[in-house]
Design an enzyme around this catalytic site. Structure first.
Site, mmCIF file in Angstrom:
data_model
loop_
_atom_site.group_PDB
_atom_site.id
_atom_site.type_symbol
_atom_site.label_atom_id
_atom_site.label_comp_id
_atom_site.label_asym_id
_atom_site.label_seq_id
_atom_site.Cartn_x
_atom_site.Cartn_y
_atom_site.Cartn_z
ATOM 1 N N ASP A 189 26.118 -56.270 23.783
ATOM 2 C CA ASP A 189 25.402 -56.341 25.061
ATOM 3 C C ASP A 189 23.955 -55.830 24.952
ATOM 4 O O ASP A 189 23.230 -55.787 25.944
ATOM 5 C CB ASP A 189 26.186 -55.572 26.129
ATOM 6 C CG ASP A 189 26.030 -56.167 27.526
ATOM 7 O OD1 ASP A 189 25.658 -57.341 27.633
ATOM 8 O OD2 ASP A 189 26.282 -55.437 28.507
ATOM 9 N N ARG A 194 21.206 -55.757 35.133
ATOM 10 C CA ARG A 194 20.097 -55.970 36.077
ATOM 11 C C ARG A 194 19.499 -54.644 36.527
ATOM 12 O O ARG A 194 18.325 -54.584 36.879
ATOM 13 C CB ARG A 194 20.593 -56.821 37.265
ATOM 14 C CG ARG A 194 21.652 -56.188 38.093
ATOM 15 C CD ARG A 194 22.438 -57.191 38.947
ATOM 16 N NE ARG A 194 23.382 -57.974 38.144
ATOM 17 C CZ ARG A 194 24.161 -58.933 38.621
ATOM 18 N NH1 ARG A 194 24.093 -59.281 39.903
ATOM 19 N NH2 ARG A 194 25.003 -59.578 37.845
ATOM 20 N N ASP A 238 29.681 -52.731 36.816
ATOM 21 C CA ASP A 238 29.631 -53.640 35.668
ATOM 22 C C ASP A 238 28.429 -54.590 35.751
ATOM 23 O O ASP A 238 28.122 -55.284 34.789
ATOM 24 C CB ASP A 238 30.942 -54.435 35.595
ATOM 25 C CG ASP A 238 31.162 -55.086 34.251
ATOM 26 O OD1 ASP A 238 30.409 -54.755 33.302
ATOM 27 O OD2 ASP A 238 32.080 -55.920 34.139
ATOM 28 N N LYS A 270 17.466 -56.240 27.463
ATOM 29 C CA LYS A 270 18.642 -55.462 27.871
ATOM 30 C C LYS A 270 19.287 -54.864 26.630
ATOM 31 O O LYS A 270 19.747 -55.587 25.754
ATOM 32 C CB LYS A 270 19.644 -56.375 28.602
ATOM 33 C CG LYS A 270 21.016 -55.721 28.860
ATOM 34 C CD LYS A 270 21.970 -56.634 29.643
ATOM 35 C CE LYS A 270 23.359 -56.003 29.760
ATOM 36 N NZ LYS A 270 24.318 -56.861 30.503
ATOM 37 N N ASP A 301 29.130 -52.078 26.764
ATOM 38 C CA ASP A 301 29.358 -52.297 28.191
ATOM 39 C C ASP A 301 30.852 -52.271 28.485
ATOM 40 O O ASP A 301 31.549 -53.264 28.331
ATOM 41 C CB ASP A 301 28.753 -53.633 28.628
ATOM 42 C CG ASP A 301 28.921 -53.872 30.128
ATOM 43 O OD1 ASP A 301 29.319 -52.933 30.843
ATOM 44 O OD2 ASP A 301 28.653 -55.013 30.570
ATOM 45 N N LYS A 335 36.054 -52.968 32.741
ATOM 46 C CA LYS A 335 36.439 -54.315 32.314
ATOM 47 C C LYS A 335 37.880 -54.311 31.825
ATOM 48 O O LYS A 335 38.374 -53.282 31.363
ATOM 49 C CB LYS A 335 35.547 -54.758 31.143
ATOM 50 C CG LYS A 335 34.119 -55.111 31.517
ATOM 51 C CD LYS A 335 33.353 -55.592 30.282
ATOM 52 C CE LYS A 335 31.907 -55.896 30.617
ATOM 53 N NZ LYS A 335 31.743 -57.044 31.525
ATOM 54 N N GLU A 388 25.425 -53.901 35.388
ATOM 55 C CA GLU A 388 24.504 -52.828 34.971
ATOM 56 C C GLU A 388 23.235 -53.358 34.324
ATOM 57 O O GLU A 388 22.200 -52.686 34.348
ATOM 58 C CB GLU A 388 25.230 -51.869 34.005
ATOM 59 C CG GLU A 388 25.236 -52.299 32.530
ATOM 60 C CD GLU A 388 25.978 -53.592 32.265
ATOM 61 O OE1 GLU A 388 26.787 -54.011 33.113
ATOM 62 O OE2 GLU A 388 25.748 -54.217 31.204
HETATM 63 N N1 BES Z 1 27.423 -57.863 29.814
HETATM 64 C C1 BES Z 1 28.047 -58.512 30.905
HETATM 65 C C2 BES Z 1 27.901 -60.018 30.877
HETATM 66 C C3 BES Z 1 28.553 -60.754 29.736
HETATM 67 C C4 BES Z 1 29.746 -61.399 29.917
HETATM 68 C C5 BES Z 1 27.923 -60.867 28.500
HETATM 69 C C6 BES Z 1 30.321 -62.100 28.888
HETATM 70 C C7 BES Z 1 28.511 -61.565 27.466
HETATM 71 C C8 BES Z 1 29.708 -62.189 27.674
HETATM 72 C C9 BES Z 1 27.442 -58.004 32.212
HETATM 73 O O1 BES Z 1 26.998 -56.706 32.225
HETATM 74 C C10 BES Z 1 28.506 -58.097 33.249
HETATM 75 O O2 BES Z 1 29.457 -57.390 33.137
HETATM 76 N N2 BES Z 1 28.315 -58.975 34.237
HETATM 77 C C11 BES Z 1 29.251 -59.154 35.259
HETATM 78 C C12 BES Z 1 28.516 -59.165 36.563
HETATM 79 C C13 BES Z 1 29.407 -59.107 37.766
HETATM 80 C C14 BES Z 1 30.083 -57.771 37.837
HETATM 81 C C15 BES Z 1 28.579 -59.359 38.993
HETATM 82 C C16 BES Z 1 29.958 -60.478 35.024
HETATM 83 O O3 BES Z 1 29.334 -61.430 34.581
HETATM 84 O O4 BES Z 1 31.161 -60.526 35.240
HETATM 85 ZN ZN ZN Z 2 26.445 -55.937 30.410
HETATM 86 MN MN MN Z 3 28.519 -55.339 32.710
#
Ligand code: BES
Ligand code: ZN
Ligand code: MN
Length: 501
Positions: free
Chosen positions: A294, A357, A353, A271, A276, A283, A355
């Site tokens: 990220d 996956r 968010d 990834k 992000d 966010k 993204e």
């Molecule tokens: N890049 C984030 C996940 C992340 C969170 C990485 C904290 C490092 C530290 C990912 O893209 C994300 O935003 N995931 C969301 C998914 C949700 C919207 C289903 C999350 O984990 O909140």
């Molecule tokens: Zn992310």
């Molecule tokens: Mn994200």
């Protein structure tokens, strides 16, 4: 940092700093007189030089606890530094990795540019594995993230000498030492990429850095952008990229060793979100700056390919890194949009968010199309994984027990910590969509698992491992043995997994 091996007696080595490991020999808490810490060297002169401080009881040899002696009697070294490995019964190769890092980080702020680390001589520590770990630890300790400070505080160590007992297996130790240099440098390469802010590490720049590395080590590398990605029908990847002014980059690295024309093709998928923001599902601003990391999963795969190219295992490997920003704009995708992935499956984007996956879906499909027979992906994928496991263990998933067994074997070599989490139909149910095939979020609970089940849809039956490194890619706190910031975590495990084929 220059590295060198020596089989000379410790007492005769002329060095600014001689570092010797000490160990807490206490077995259990009791009323008996407590045994004193012991040194992990049999050399009489070194033991004599340290005798007084060890006898004082002031120094306990706790993990990474240090004590410094100037002008040690009977030694050619200017200074003697003792570093604790902690309780004797718990000493592992990882303790050596940390101690070497601590030695380097002790020297740096004191202006000491050259040091000698005596490889701990103990039955519990196989010489070759310990030598490799010591070199890796030294590189890890030497790294600091203050790239853009006008006056960089802690300059790099110039020379790290690893001193080995003369009776060690020289050939094995020399091989392991050389490996340690490659692995240590590759892990620091990952950290360099991850530490860069998003304005200095755009998808295009990440592609350039991968291409430059590939030229240096003799890998083939292809980096393409929007047009080719559209041609490949990577609709899920493009849906994330469409909101950004920065073009995406599809980075493909290939390692094809001579004479290896059959057998497995390992597909490494990363990834590479260089920033992000969350996109339209923006966010909150607190800690958003951390989302420059990220792309850590992508950096891990690029670093692993560097080490693979230099260590030359007899197995083919392909890395696919999908790099893009995730930004809000008038052109950005919106919650509710439906996208068609490269595989043909349709995805309802509930949350922009989620993204990672989306881009990995197409990355996995493409790796399979390029011939990968076994897949591994790494991604800072979910906050839910951090909620589940904290910062110590990263999450691991697999659709096949045999491939996971291989990975567990790799963990023994890398010393990294992953905890296997389940997949299952109950979780796959949670991401079914009313309007299309699947949706990109599965609700609040089991978020790391529903994300993994989303990827599973694209890995299909191909044996596949998914590593969720959201909690371990970035170290919030510094340690005696490494700086805070990007950790390079997972690179060594991916590398050892590849080498296990
Ligand atoms: N890049 C984030 C996940 C992340 C969170 C990485 C904290 C490092 C530290 C990912 O893209 C994300 O935003 N995931 C969301 C998914 C949700 C919207 C289903 C999350 O984990 O909140
Ligand atoms: Zn992310
Ligand atoms: Mn994200």
């Amino acid at each position: 940092m220059q590295t060198q091996l020596s089989f000379a007696n410790l007492s005769g080595i002329e060095t600014e700093l001689l570092v010797v490991a000490a160990v807490d020999t206490q077995t259990a808490k009791g009323t008996e007189a407590k045994p004193l810490p012991a040194l992990f060297t049999a050399e009489a002169a070194v033991n004599a030089a340290a005798a007084q401080v060890l006898a004082s009881g002031e120094y306990k040899a706790g993990a990474n606890e240090t004590v410094l002696l100037h002008a040690p009697a009977g030694l050619a070294a200017k200074r003697l530094l003792l570093i604790g490995l902690g309780k004797q019964a718990k000493v592992t190769v990882n303790s050596v990795r940390e101690a070497a890092g601590t030695a380097v980080r002790f020297a740096k702020p004191r202006g000491i540019r050259e040091l000698t680390f005596a490889l701990p001589d103990a039955e519990a520590l196989p010489g070759a594995a310990a030598a490799r770990a010591a070199v890796e630890g030294a590189f890890a300790g030497d790294f600091d993230p203050d790239t853009y400070r006008s006056e960089r505080k802690d300059q790099s160590i110039q020379s790290f000498l690893l001193a080995i007992e003369a009776n060690a297996d020289k050939v094995a130790v020399e091989g392991a030492f050389a490996e340690g240099v490659i692995v240590g440098e590759s892990q620091n390469f990952v950290r360099t990429l991850v530490n860069e802010p998003s304005n200095k590490m755009t998808p295009t720049i990440l592609g350039q850095r991968a291409a430059q590395m590939a030229r240096e080590v003799g890998l083939s590398c292809e980096v393409c952008s929007t047009e080719k990605i559209r041609e490949l029908k990577m609709g899920a990847f493009l849906s994330v990229a469409q909101g950004s002014a920065e073009p995406p980059a599809l980075i493909v690295l290939k390692y094809e060793p001579e004479g290896v024309n059959d057998g497995p093709v390992l597909g490494l998928v990363g990834k590479g979100i260089t920033f992000d923001s969350g996109g339209i599902s923006l966010k909150p601003s607190a800690h958003m700056e951390e989302m420059k990391t990220d792309m850590a999963g992508g950096a891990v795969m690029i670093g692993a390919m560097r080490a693979i190219a230099l260590l030359k295992p007899k197995v083919r490997a392909i890395a696919v890194i999908c790099a893009t920003e995730n930004m809000p704009s008038g052109a950005a995708q919106k919650p509710g949009d439906v996208q068609r992935a490269m595989s043909g499956k349709t995805i309802e984007v509930i949350n922009t968010d989620a993204e990672g996956r989306l881009i990995l879906a197409d990355g996995l499909t493409y790796a399979r199309q390029l011939g990968a027979t076994h897949l591994i992906d790494a991604a800072t994928l979910t906050g839910a994984c951090v909620v589940a496991l904290g910062y110590a263990y990263a999450g691991g998933f697999a659709n096949d027990d045999a491939i996971w067994a291989k990975f567990e074997g790799a963990l023994e070599k890398s010393g990294e910590k992953f905890w296997r989490l389940p997949l299952g139909d109950e979780y796959a149910e949670m991401i079914k969509s009313e309007i299309g095939d699947i949706k990109n979020t599965g609700g609040r609970w089991g978020g790391a698992i529903t994300a993994a089940e989303f990827l599973h849809v694209f890995a299909e039956e191909t044996p596949w491992i998914h590593l969720d490194i959201a909690g371990v890619a970035w170290a919030e706190e510094s340690r005696p043995y490494r700086a805070k910031g990007a950790s390079g975590a997972a690179m060594r495990s991916v590398l050892e997994w590849v080498r296990s084929y």
